[in-house]
Scaffold this motif. Structure first.
Motif, short mmCIF file in Angstrom:
data_model
loop_
_atom_site.label_atom_id
_atom_site.label_comp_id
_atom_site.label_asym_id
_atom_site.label_seq_id
_atom_site.Cartn_x
_atom_site.Cartn_y
_atom_site.Cartn_z
N GLU A 90 0.86 -1.19 0.00
CA GLU A 90 0.00 0.00 0.00
C GLU A 90 0.89 1.23 0.00
N LEU A 91 0.66 2.13 -0.96
CA LEU A 91 1.50 3.32 -1.10
C LEU A 91 0.83 4.57 -0.58
N GLY A 92 -0.46 4.61 -0.54
CA GLY A 92 -1.17 5.80 -0.10
C GLY A 92 -2.13 5.48 1.03
N LEU A 93 -3.34 6.01 0.93
CA LEU A 93 -4.36 5.80 1.95
C LEU A 93 -5.51 5.00 1.36
N ARG A 94 -5.75 3.82 1.93
CA ARG A 94 -6.81 2.93 1.47
C ARG A 94 -6.63 2.54 0.00
N THR A 95 -5.39 2.15 -0.33
CA THR A 95 -5.09 1.75 -1.71
C THR A 95 -4.25 0.47 -1.76
N PRO A 96 -4.66 -0.59 -1.08
CA PRO A 96 -3.85 -1.81 -1.11
C PRO A 96 -3.95 -2.51 -2.46
N PHE A 97 -2.90 -3.28 -2.79
CA PHE A 97 -2.89 -4.04 -4.03
C PHE A 97 -2.00 -5.25 -3.85
N LEU A 98 -2.23 -6.26 -4.68
CA LEU A 98 -1.45 -7.48 -4.65
C LEU A 98 -0.39 -7.46 -5.75
N LYS A 99 0.35 -8.54 -5.87
CA LYS A 99 1.29 -8.68 -6.97
C LYS A 99 0.55 -8.54 -8.29
N GLY A 100 1.12 -7.76 -9.19
CA GLY A 100 0.44 -7.49 -10.46
C GLY A 100 -0.51 -6.32 -10.41
N GLY A 101 -0.59 -5.67 -9.25
CA GLY A 101 -1.50 -4.54 -9.12
C GLY A 101 -1.17 -3.39 -10.06
N PHE A 102 0.12 -3.20 -10.31
CA PHE A 102 0.53 -2.13 -11.24
C PHE A 102 -0.03 -2.39 -12.63
N GLU A 103 0.08 -3.63 -13.09
CA GLU A 103 -0.38 -3.96 -14.43
C GLU A 103 -1.91 -3.83 -14.55
N ILE A 104 -2.63 -4.23 -13.49
CA ILE A 104 -4.08 -4.10 -13.54
C ILE A 104 -4.49 -2.63 -13.55
N ALA A 105 -3.82 -1.80 -12.74
CA ALA A 105 -4.12 -0.37 -12.72
C ALA A 105 -3.84 0.27 -14.08
N ALA A 106 -2.74 -0.14 -14.73
CA ALA A 106 -2.43 0.38 -16.06
C ALA A 106 -3.47 -0.06 -17.08
N LEU A 107 -3.99 -1.27 -16.92
CA LEU A 107 -5.06 -1.74 -17.80
C LEU A 107 -6.34 -0.93 -17.58
N SER A 108 -6.66 -0.66 -16.32
CA SER A 108 -7.83 0.16 -16.01
C SER A 108 -7.74 1.52 -16.69
N ALA A 109 -6.56 2.14 -16.61
CA ALA A 109 -6.35 3.42 -17.28
C ALA A 109 -6.40 3.26 -18.80
N GLY A 110 -5.90 2.13 -19.29
CA GLY A 110 -5.92 1.88 -20.73
C GLY A 110 -7.33 1.78 -21.29
N LEU A 111 -8.26 1.22 -20.51
CA LEU A 111 -9.65 1.15 -20.95
C LEU A 111 -10.22 2.56 -21.14
N ALA A 112 -9.96 3.43 -20.16
CA ALA A 112 -10.44 4.82 -20.27
C ALA A 112 -9.78 5.53 -21.44
N LYS A 113 -8.50 5.32 -21.61
CA LYS A 113 -7.76 5.95 -22.70
C LYS A 113 -8.34 5.55 -24.05
N GLU A 114 -8.59 4.27 -24.24
CA GLU A 114 -9.09 3.78 -25.53
C GLU A 114 -10.52 4.23 -25.77
N ALA A 115 -11.34 4.25 -24.72
CA ALA A 115 -12.71 4.72 -24.87
C ALA A 115 -12.73 6.16 -25.36
N LEU A 116 -11.91 7.01 -24.73
CA LEU A 116 -11.85 8.41 -25.14
C LEU A 116 -11.30 8.54 -26.55
N ALA A 117 -10.26 7.79 -26.86
CA ALA A 117 -9.65 7.89 -28.19
C ALA A 117 -10.64 7.53 -29.29
N GLN A 118 -11.39 6.46 -29.10
CA GLN A 118 -12.32 6.03 -30.15
C GLN A 118 -13.50 6.98 -30.32
N VAL A 119 -13.94 7.59 -29.23
CA VAL A 119 -15.00 8.59 -29.35
C VAL A 119 -14.47 9.84 -30.07
#
Length: 369
Positions: A95-124
């Motif tokens: 956990e790096l901040g406040l109420r933000t725990p993550f497991l192994k691979g958490g960085f990759e999942i968070a980047a994927l979450s951001a990637g979904l938003a990025k692609e949605a905006l790009a296609q629109v």
């Protein structure tokens, strides 16, 4: 309408680490968790499942996306933070901040979450889709550049906006945040800029406790381009629509963005366990309809919704489905089983009069009207 729905199974696998009971079960089974934070996969998974059962997925462009790249992330978050996040993730989580725990691979999942938003905006923005919804998890609107908090590990919307700017897809963005908690991360990232109008509608001092005041309007060239609409507990359907009609829509019309992005939390619903508002699925449907109408007038209908909070496993799916029905115009419906009950739980005349006066005062303060 051509409506995109961006999701990925791996986003459901983000788990709470130190806040939950987890078992080392390998890389191909969703982590088991119990007793963790309110932010869990079930609200999102049950929304997706309801969409499958109703058949609305037949009328949507269902797709995943590539994770946001390191360069994408670094436009918003300092390299030092990203390196620490990646190293901690690779080492098993934490956990790096406040109420933000993550497991192994958490960085990759968070980047994927951001990637979904990025692609949605790009296609629109490129016109492949008329509008889109990104079922991003973990959420993003509380994450500051170098400090994650409130379940948010990366700021998904900010990352998507900066990627669109870098690709010369647009120059003016509006973010309307109707999550019940203040969008402090998005505010902080764009606080001194005039190319992104940020508007947050939230329960006053629910979370965070020390941000989100109406007097916080931005700084430098960003002065006037940040708007906070703090509401007292107990506001429901009519007050939220009043806010959209009397404050949000006029602000959007004056700003004239190239695209409208909604930070779409469903935690202002009457059944949310960590908030005290009284919105229904129809509230979200009608707010979406108003955003669509405004987008049609300003930016050829370009509208993107990015999932944020909402913690009622039973009710979030119906709120989300109502939004998707409105976005797509699909005939596949999922009637709200609590509609009649919620119509009777709305504020009475005295509370409504107080709330109307409050919206009037906020409109004067924020719009000078």
């Amino acid at each position: 309408m051509t409506t995109g729905f961006f999701w990925d199974e791996k986003c459901f696998w983000h788990a709470g680490g130190a806040y939950a009971l987890t078992l080392p079960i390998g890389d191909y089974v969703q982590p088991l968790a119990a007793g963790g934070l309110p932010e869990n996969p079930e609200t999102k998974r049950r929304l997706k499942n309801l969409m499958e059962v109703s058949g609305i997925v037949q009328d949507l462009e269902m797709q995943s996306a590539k994770p946001a790249t390191w360069s994408d992330l670094a436009r918003v978050h300092p390299e030092s933070f990203l390196k620490k996040f990646k190293e901690t993730s690779d080492a098993g989580g934490g956990e790096l901040g406040l109420r933000t725990p993550f497991l192994k691979g958490g960085f990759e999942i968070a980047a994927l979450s951001a990637g979904l938003a990025k692609e949605a905006l790009a296609q629109v923005l490129e016109g492949t889709l008329d509008n889109a919804y990104s079922l991003s998890r973990p959420p993003g609107h509380h994450c500051l550049p170098d400090w994650p908090n409130g379940f948010c590990l990366l700021n998904n919307i900010a990352i998507a906006i900066e990627a669109a700017i870098a690709a010369n897809q647009a120059t003016r963005f509006a973010v309307v945040d109707w999550d019940v908690h203040h969008g402090n991360g998005t505010e902080a990232i764009f606080y001194d800029r005039d190319d992104v109008l940020t508007i947050s509608i939230h329960q006053e001092h629910n979370y965070p406790l020390d941000t989100g005041d109406a007097c916080d309007r931005g700084t430098g060239t960003g002065t006037g381009y940040n708007m906070n609409i703090p509401l007292p507990a107990g506001c429901g359907h009519e007050t939220y629509l009043d806010v959209i009609d009397r404050i949000v829509t006029p602000a959007l019309m004056e700003y004239a963005p190239d695209v409208i992005i909604v930070a779409c939390g469903f935690d202002a619903s009457a059944y949310d366990p960590i908030a005290q508002m009284l919105c229904s699925a129809d509230t979200y449907r009608q707010m979406t309809a108003r955003m669509m109408d405004t987008a049609a007038k300003l930016c050829d209908g370009k509208l993107v919704l990015v999932h944020e909070g909402g913690y009622s496993e039973a009710y979030v799916p119906f709120c989300g489905h109502a939004v998707m029905e409105q976005l797509s115009g699909s005939p596949h419906t999922a009637p709200d089983p609590m509609a009649d009950t919620l119509s009777q739980r709305q504020p009475g005349p005295r509370a409504r009069a107080f709330q109307q006066d409050l919206v009037t005062d906020l409109a004067k303060d924020l719009l000078g009207a």
